[in-house]
Design an enzyme around this catalytic site. Structure first.
Site, short mmCIF file in Angstrom:
data_model
loop_
_atom_site.label_atom_id
_atom_site.label_comp_id
_atom_site.label_asym_id
_atom_site.label_seq_id
_atom_site.Cartn_x
_atom_site.Cartn_y
_atom_site.Cartn_z
N ALA A 103 96.98 31.93 43.55
CA ALA A 103 95.59 31.69 43.14
C ALA A 103 94.62 32.46 44.03
O ALA A 103 93.53 32.85 43.58
CB ALA A 103 95.28 30.20 43.19
N TYR A 104 94.98 32.69 45.28
CA TYR A 104 94.11 33.41 46.20
C TYR A 104 93.83 34.82 45.67
O TYR A 104 92.68 35.26 45.60
CB TYR A 104 94.76 33.47 47.58
CG TYR A 104 93.95 34.19 48.62
CD1 TYR A 104 92.89 33.54 49.26
CD2 TYR A 104 94.25 35.50 48.99
CE1 TYR A 104 92.14 34.20 50.23
CE2 TYR A 104 93.50 36.15 49.97
CZ TYR A 104 92.45 35.50 50.58
OH TYR A 104 91.71 36.15 51.54
#
Length: 259
Positions: free
Chosen positions: A163-164
């Site tokens: 997700a980063y």
């Protein structure tokens, strides 16, 4: 001296107000210090009050004008409230630096909705909401600078980007959308893309000597980054010299991205 006058005209931030989220540690702290020492009145925003106080005391001891807002940027309501507090310190900002971020990177198969939502809230939604709050005012006044801090994971997947990486890729797209909307009115919007930097955000990797050495070997300079590597680029993007630079992702990575 003519050189000093010329450089001041290009790079001085005298009379400007800057807000730096994540400004009490790592890259954000280095940028907050650079903008303040270049003449801006700087509002440092982060969660931990003790670190904020220490950062502001360090800057004021150097003769800078600095204040702080303690805020958690993890919810929309908190961001909106924090934005009003930011504007109360020195007035409406001319410069917004979005450096606050969280770095939760479980393997993709273990990435749950809570981690996804928390990552997007801080890394993407907070910059969007702060831009929405401050960008139109900058455009109305005819000058503004929005600077986002992205990541190599916006461009390539490694070390569990998860997700980063998604949040940072979207952040660079946000900068381009903001640039399209507001650059005709004197507001530039750009992104700084670090390589691997020895900072609190990268504490997990920083504790692995072999990984640190391998990442340094991927650069052209033979070393990993430090927070101070971003000072010059930030001052450039925050001032008059960068008036024709907008919608760009500026890599400050020792050649990591092209090696």
């Amino acid at each position: 001296m003519i050189s000093r006058s010329y450089l001041s005209e290009l790079f001085s931030l005298d009379g400007r107000v800057a807000v730096v989220t994540g400004g009490s540690s790592g890259i954000g702290k280095a940028i907050a210090g650079a903008l303040a020492r270049a003449g801006a009145s700087v509002v440092v925003v982060a969660r931990r009050r003790a670190e904020l106080v220490a950062t502001v005391e360090e800057l004021t001891a150097d003769g800078c004008r600095a204040g702080f807002v303690s805020a958690d940027l993890g919810t929309r309501d908190a961001v909106r409230a924090a934005a009003e507090s930011m504007a109360e310190v020195f007035g409406e900002p001319d410069i917004l630096v979005n450096s606050a971020g969280i770095n939760l990177r479980p393997p993709m198969g273990e990435l749950d909705e809570d981690v996804w939502d928390a990552t997007m809230a801080v890394n993407l939604e907070a910059p969007y909401l702060l831009g929405r709050r401050f960008g139109p005012g900058m455009a109305e006044r005819g000058f503004g600078r929005i600077i986002h801090i992205s990541s190599q994971q916006a461009h390539r997947a490694f070390v569990d980007s998860g997700a980063y990486g998604v949040s940072k890729g979207a952040l660079e797209s946000l900068a381009r959308s903001q640039a399209e909307a507001w650059s005709p009115y004197g507001v530039t919007c750009n992104t700084l893309v670090p390589g691997f930097v020895m900072s609190p955000l990268n504490a997990r990797l920083s504790s692995d000597p072999e990984a640190v050495a391998a990442l340094a070997a991927r650069t052209m300079t033979g070393r990993n980054g430090i927070a101070e590597d971003f000072c010059g680029a930030a001052v450039f993007l925050a001032g008059g010299a960068s008036a024709y630079v907008t919608g760009q992702s500026v890599f400050v990575d020792g050649g990591f991205s092209v090696h």
